[in-house]
Design a protein around this motif. Sequence first.
Motif, PDB file in Angstrom:
ATOM      1  N   MET A 129      22.170  54.049  68.818  1.00  0.00           N
ATOM      2  CA  MET A 129      22.914  52.825  68.552  1.00  0.00           C
ATOM      3  C   MET A 129      24.206  53.160  67.812  1.00  0.00           C
ATOM      4  N   ARG A 130      25.291  52.561  68.236  1.00  0.00           N
ATOM      5  CA  ARG A 130      26.603  52.830  67.648  1.00  0.00           C
ATOM      6  C   ARG A 130      26.918  51.748  66.612  1.00  0.00           C
ATOM      7  N   ILE A 131      26.958  52.144  65.355  1.00  0.00           N
ATOM      8  CA  ILE A 131      27.162  51.215  64.242  1.00  0.00           C
ATOM      9  C   ILE A 131      28.526  51.489  63.625  1.00  0.00           C
ATOM     10  N   LEU A 132      29.326  50.447  63.501  1.00  0.00           N
ATOM     11  CA  LEU A 132      30.630  50.555  62.845  1.00  0.00           C
ATOM     12  C   LEU A 132      30.581  49.829  61.510  1.00  0.00           C
ATOM     13  N   HIS A 133      30.703  50.572  60.417  1.00  0.00           N
ATOM     14  CA  HIS A 133      30.842  49.993  59.087  1.00  0.00           C
ATOM     15  C   HIS A 133      32.327  49.891  58.763  1.00  0.00           C
ATOM     16  N   THR A 134      32.739  48.759  58.238  1.00  0.00           N
ATOM     17  CA  THR A 134      34.129  48.600  57.819  1.00  0.00           C
ATOM     18  C   THR A 134      34.161  48.216  56.349  1.00  0.00           C
ATOM     19  N   THR A 135      34.963  48.936  55.589  1.00  0.00           N
ATOM     20  CA  THR A 135      35.080  48.687  54.152  1.00  0.00           C
ATOM     21  C   THR A 135      36.498  49.007  53.726  1.00  0.00           C
ATOM     22  N   ASP A 136      37.112  48.128  52.958  1.00  0.00           N
ATOM     23  CA  ASP A 136      38.489  48.354  52.539  1.00  0.00           C
ATOM     24  C   ASP A 136      38.614  49.547  51.603  1.00  0.00           C
ATOM     25  N   THR A 137      37.568  49.842  50.858  1.00  0.00           N
ATOM     26  CA  THR A 137      37.587  50.996  49.954  1.00  0.00           C
ATOM     27  C   THR A 137      36.398  51.902  50.252  1.00  0.00           C
ATOM     28  N   TYR A 138      36.623  53.198  50.106  1.00  0.00           N
ATOM     29  CA  TYR A 138      35.590  54.193  50.412  1.00  0.00           C
ATOM     30  C   TYR A 138      35.940  55.459  49.642  1.00  0.00           C
ATOM     31  N   ALA A 139      35.061  56.447  49.691  1.00  0.00           N
ATOM     32  CA  ALA A 139      35.333  57.716  49.025  1.00  0.00           C
ATOM     33  C   ALA A 139      36.700  58.256  49.474  1.00  0.00           C
ATOM     34  N   PRO A 140      37.467  58.839  48.555  1.00  0.00           N
ATOM     35  CA  PRO A 140      37.057  59.361  47.245  1.00  0.00           C
ATOM     36  C   PRO A 140      36.982  58.340  46.110  1.00  0.00           C
ATOM     37  N   ILE A 141      37.256  57.060  46.355  1.00  0.00           N
ATOM     38  CA  ILE A 141      37.023  56.048  45.325  1.00  0.00           C
ATOM     39  C   ILE A 141      35.528  55.982  45.033  1.00  0.00           C
ATOM     40  N   VAL A 142      35.183  55.856  43.757  1.00  0.00           N
ATOM     41  CA  VAL A 142      33.777  55.788  43.354  1.00  0.00           C
ATOM     42  C   VAL A 142      33.484  54.400  42.809  1.00  0.00           C
ATOM     43  N   GLY A 143      32.581  53.697  43.451  1.00  0.00           N
ATOM     44  CA  GLY A 143      32.196  52.360  43.013  1.00  0.00           C
ATOM     45  C   GLY A 143      30.985  51.900  43.793  1.00  0.00           C
ATOM     46  N   GLY A 144      30.530  50.680  43.504  1.00  0.00           N
ATOM     47  CA  GLY A 144      29.299  50.199  44.101  1.00  0.00           C
ATOM     48  C   GLY A 144      29.339  50.139  45.615  1.00  0.00           C
ATOM     49  N   ILE A 145      30.380  49.491  46.188  1.00  0.00           N
ATOM     50  CA  ILE A 145      30.471  49.379  47.639  1.00  0.00           C
ATOM     51  C   ILE A 145      30.606  50.759  48.276  1.00  0.00           C
ATOM     52  N   GLU A 146      31.434  51.605  47.687  1.00  0.00           N
ATOM     53  CA  GLU A 146      31.665  52.918  48.264  1.00  0.00           C
ATOM     54  C   GLU A 146      30.379  53.740  48.329  1.00  0.00           C
ATOM     55  N   VAL A 147      29.615  53.720  47.240  1.00  0.00           N
ATOM     56  CA  VAL A 147      28.345  54.460  47.209  1.00  0.00           C
ATOM     57  C   VAL A 147      27.338  53.840  48.175  1.00  0.00           C
ATOM     58  N   LEU A 148      27.280  52.514  48.186  1.00  0.00           N
ATOM     59  CA  LEU A 148      26.315  51.824  49.033  1.00  0.00           C
ATOM     60  C   LEU A 148      26.591  52.084  50.509  1.00  0.00           C
ATOM     61  N   VAL A 149      27.839  51.971  50.937  1.00  0.00           N
ATOM     62  CA  VAL A 149      28.159  52.153  52.352  1.00  0.00           C
ATOM     63  C   VAL A 149      27.836  53.564  52.803  1.00  0.00           C
TER      64      VAL A 149
END
Length: 368
Positions: free
Chosen positions: A1-21
């Motif tokens: 299955m091809r899953i696309l996650h989209t998030t405005d912030t991601y690593a190298p930023i460290v935070g809740g959404i970034e770690v969770l995604v």
Amino acid sequence: MRILHTTDTYAPIVGGIEVLVRALAESQVALGHDVTVLTRTPDRNTMTSPSANIEVCRDPRALASLVAGADVVHGHVSAISPLALRAVEVGARAGVPSVATVHSVWGRAWPLFRATAAARGWNDLPIQWAAVSEVAAGPVRRALGGREVLVVPNAVDTGYWAPTVRTRHTDVVTLVAVMRMVSRKRPLELVNALHRMRALVPDHVAIEAVLVGDGPLLGAVRRRVDRLGISEWVHTPGDVAHPELRDLYRRAEVFIAPATHESFGLAALEARAAGLAVVARSGTGITEFITHEVEGLLADSDPALTEHLARLCRDEATRRRIVLHNHLTRPAFDWSDVRELNAAAYVQAGAVDNLVGRSSNPEPKFAA
């Protein structure tokens, strides 16, 4: 299955959404899914970079082509998330099952989101909305005119954080906070609370407080610590890696979460899994896994937070009772459970049901 996650912030930023995604994507890759993360966050001027078999695209212009090649679009929404929201809109209009998970508390801003929903036509699109806690789900439901909003909580690897010994017996009471040093996390208010707390605890009780995290307010936090004269026992090391943080948790007893608009509290959940007693503000998403006087203490004000911290420092019996309970009782929010809830949300959005994990078929939880 091809899953696309989209998030405005991601690593190298460290935070809740970034770690969770990243953790969610890695857990899905482990099940054999093809996972891509699309983000606006640059990384050394490269457009894409591999991450544990996850394709990371850092070019928002690739949105249309990535959506066209996906079986599911999963947008991770905070207070300001134009890319994530655009992705689920594009996916829904193209007939691709789309899920939007809200990771923040919209709170008093929900009328603004209601106006945005009307302007963007969200209520007419087949987007499956979700939020990480009941606290976060309420404003989303109001903004969307009462639509059902799934509650799909965050998760941690509880086995990784699990304590190695039953109880802690040290001569120093160690308190830990982990946060981005930004105003919404309230690090300066925490420093003030620690200063007031010390005056409520007998001098013979040795205390160490470690405030972990980086961000624009770190310099102000350090200056406040110095100005209040508490630098001998309040330490601000900046960011630390997970192995070092786990070692810190294994000698600590109390975790502090001072934020008043915490949608879930991923760092608090990690500390809870590590056996620490959690002191947090009531009315936040942390109440999903912390019950007052059981896994920790909940405060309805900063003075109450200060008093709870002082109580745990001077009342060894209460502190050890809560710590022992947390050592013996693993929290429910492990990836083995929550990964399945994300898959169920995909099914709810219209994806084929083989996305749900191999051993169970949980029903997603709906906000009341």
